[in-house]
Design an enzyme around this catalytic site. Structure first.
Site, PDB file in Angstrom:
ATOM      1  N   SER A  93       0.813  -1.233   0.040  1.00 16.41           N
ATOM      2  CA  SER A  93      -0.144   0.134  -0.056  1.00 16.41           C
ATOM      3  C   SER A  93       0.808   1.196  -0.037  1.00 16.41           C
ATOM      4  O   SER A  93       0.341   2.133  -0.577  1.00 16.41           O
ATOM      5  CB  SER A  93      -0.971   0.042   1.281  1.00 16.41           C
ATOM      6  OG  SER A  93       0.036  -0.123   2.241  1.00 16.41           O
ATOM      7  N   ASP A 118      -3.584   7.973   7.600  1.00 17.03           N
ATOM      8  CA  ASP A 118      -4.520   7.175   8.218  1.00 17.03           C
ATOM      9  C   ASP A 118      -3.821   6.246   9.366  1.00 17.03           C
ATOM     10  O   ASP A 118      -2.633   6.678   9.406  1.00 17.03           O
ATOM     11  CB  ASP A 118      -5.383   6.395   7.215  1.00 17.03           C
ATOM     12  CG  ASP A 118      -4.734   5.480   6.643  1.00 17.03           C
ATOM     13  OD1 ASP A 118      -3.385   5.015   6.782  1.00 17.03           O
ATOM     14  OD2 ASP A 118      -5.365   4.501   5.734  1.00 17.03           O
ATOM     15  N   HIS A 128      -0.775   4.746   7.245  1.00 19.76           N
ATOM     16  CA  HIS A 128       0.051   5.376   6.199  1.00 19.76           C
ATOM     17  C   HIS A 128       0.514   6.725   6.161  1.00 19.76           C
ATOM     18  O   HIS A 128      -0.595   7.399   6.786  1.00 19.76           O
ATOM     19  CB  HIS A 128      -0.789   5.054   4.775  1.00 19.76           C
ATOM     20  CG  HIS A 128      -1.130   3.763   4.655  1.00 19.76           C
ATOM     21  ND1 HIS A 128      -2.447   3.300   5.120  1.00 19.76           N
ATOM     22  CD2 HIS A 128      -0.515   2.590   4.089  1.00 19.76           C
ATOM     23  CE1 HIS A 128      -2.549   1.859   4.758  1.00 19.76           C
ATOM     24  NE2 HIS A 128      -1.243   1.497   4.097  1.00 19.76           N
TER      25      HIS A 128
END
Ligand code: NAG
Ligand code: NAG
Ligand code: NAG
Ligand code: NAG
Length: 367
Positions: free
Chosen positions: A41, A332, A335
């Protein structure tokens, strides 16, 4: 000069395409080096949007993801650009679209195969584009380049290209959540298995023509807001057991890359010490211009470690969001913000050998 002739060639080709004189062939400049991105991610530009799994599809396709740079959610788990987007820009390449995005791709610029949730091992988060599947996509890209440019030119593109990786965190998150009390022995065995699989992928990339590999190592996993939110006993401290897996991994990673360099002629690499760069920002946010280094900008619950962007059917927000992501290290629960990514990308691009070595990415692109 090479750049000028490249631009000239590009303009000619655009005109030719408009006039339908020739089939649109792409210009290949000697200065123009491709970037191939593999990972999780931290580098995913939106590949997961095209997966079949509805949960994976939904993550990061909601507002406020994408709010600062793209102005709409793109599938990146960030308010803006990822480190791999920024590296592409530093290398004077366009931001690479998700490999799975339908439509034509310009593979002479490279490709981005990264997929949120993916790991080195196939057992990690089935349904994501695990590393071996990313490698098989890369093989398809090689075939496509060979068809377009011929064997010789395709080989040059792959030889000159830089291959960038962020992978491993999800293998360790999964392992830690399944075996929180694993012994030192068992942890070591698991890390060796991850590293062995990663090494075999790097060797295959070498066999396919890749020579220049850049990796960011695994970060301080126990400092991630969602991990801290799970374990309320920790207070504001990081979960050191989880971070210890990352430290073992990073130690092996350096050893293995060094060995590869001595065994494989022409192989060159960068390792970015993401672990220490990030841990220092978590512990001393103000030193780097951040107001908050522990809680996320967007999310719910303790440290806003819970999901960002989720609403009920009637539109009631189930999360809070900060007014200025620039003040935050974390966007978040897992991340970094774009402003953190900007600092990290700069270190990866031209950091000194203590933080990115033996080469940094700027040097790899010049080789
Ligand atoms: C999604 O499912 C379709 C139909 O089963 C399949 O053809 C396709 O390859 C799948 N896509 C991915 C990214 O796995
Ligand atoms: C792990 O060890 C802690 C004590 O160190 C204990 O409280 C916990 O229940 C153990 N967890 C598991 C899954 O065995
Ligand atoms: C790669 O990982 C699998 C588990 O996913 C393991 O069985 C295998 O031995 C590993 N391969 C290498 C080369 O270590
Ligand atoms: C929306 O639904 C939630 C429960 O899911 C409820 O508490 C709230 O009052 C509803 N809001 C509106 C505006 O209908």
């Amino acid at each position: 000069m090479a750049n000028l002739s490249f631009i000239f060639c590009e303009i000619l080709m655009i005109l030719a395409t408009i006039l339908l004189v020739v089939e649109p062939v792409k210009c290949y400049s000697k200065q123009h080096k491709a970037l191939f991105v593999f990972g999780d991610s931290l580098y995913d530009p939106g590949n997961n949007k095209y997966l079949n799994d509805t949960k994976l599809k939904a993550a990061a396709t909601m507002w406020p993801y994408g709010e600062t740079y793209f102005k709409h959610p793109t599938g990146r788990v960030c308010d803006g650009r990822t480190v791999s987007d920024l590296i592409a820009q530093f290398a004077k390449l366009p931001i690479l679209p998700p490999y799975l995005q339908p439509g034509t791709h310009r593979f002479t610029d490279g490709a981005n195969f990264a997929s949120g949730g993916s790991g080195v091992l196939s057992e990690t988060h089935p349904g994501t584009i695990r590393l071996r599947l990313q490698l098989s996509y890369f093989k398809a890209v090689k075939e496509s380049l060979k068809q377009k440019l011929g064997d010789e030119k395709a080989k040059n593109v792959l030889n000159d290209a830089v291959y960038l990786f962020s992978i491993g965190s999800n293998d360790y998150f999964s392992f830690y959540q399944t075996y929180p009390n694993a012994s030192q022995f068992y942890k070591g065995k698991f890390v060796k298995m991850v590293i062995a699989n990663l090494t075999s992928v790097l060797k295959e990339i070498y066999d396919l023509g890749g020579r220049k590999i850049a990796l960011q190592n695994v970060g301080p996993l126990g400092c991630v807001p969602f991990m801290k939110a799970i374990d309320s006993k920790l207070g504001s401290a990081c979960a050191d057991e989880a971070s210890s897996l990352a430290r073992i991994h990073n130690r092996y990673l350096s050893i293995v890359l060094n060995k590869l360099e001595s065994h494989l002629p022409g192989f060159k690499y960068s390792i970015f010490d993401f672990y220490n760069a990030f841990a220092d920002r978590v512990n001393n946010p103000s030193k780097y211009g951040f107001k908050e280094g522990k809680a996320a900008c967007c999310g719910s619950g303790a440290y806003r470690g819970g999901k960002c962007g989720w609403t009920t059917i009637n539109g009631t927000k189930l999360y809070q969001v900060c007014s200025n992501p620039r003040e935050y290290l974390w966007f978040d629960g897992a991340h970094p913000t774009e402003s953190a990514n900007f600092q990290l990308a700069k270190l990866l691009w031209n950091g000194d050998p203590k933080i990115t070595g033996p080469y940094n990415m700027k040097q790899l692109f010049k080789l």
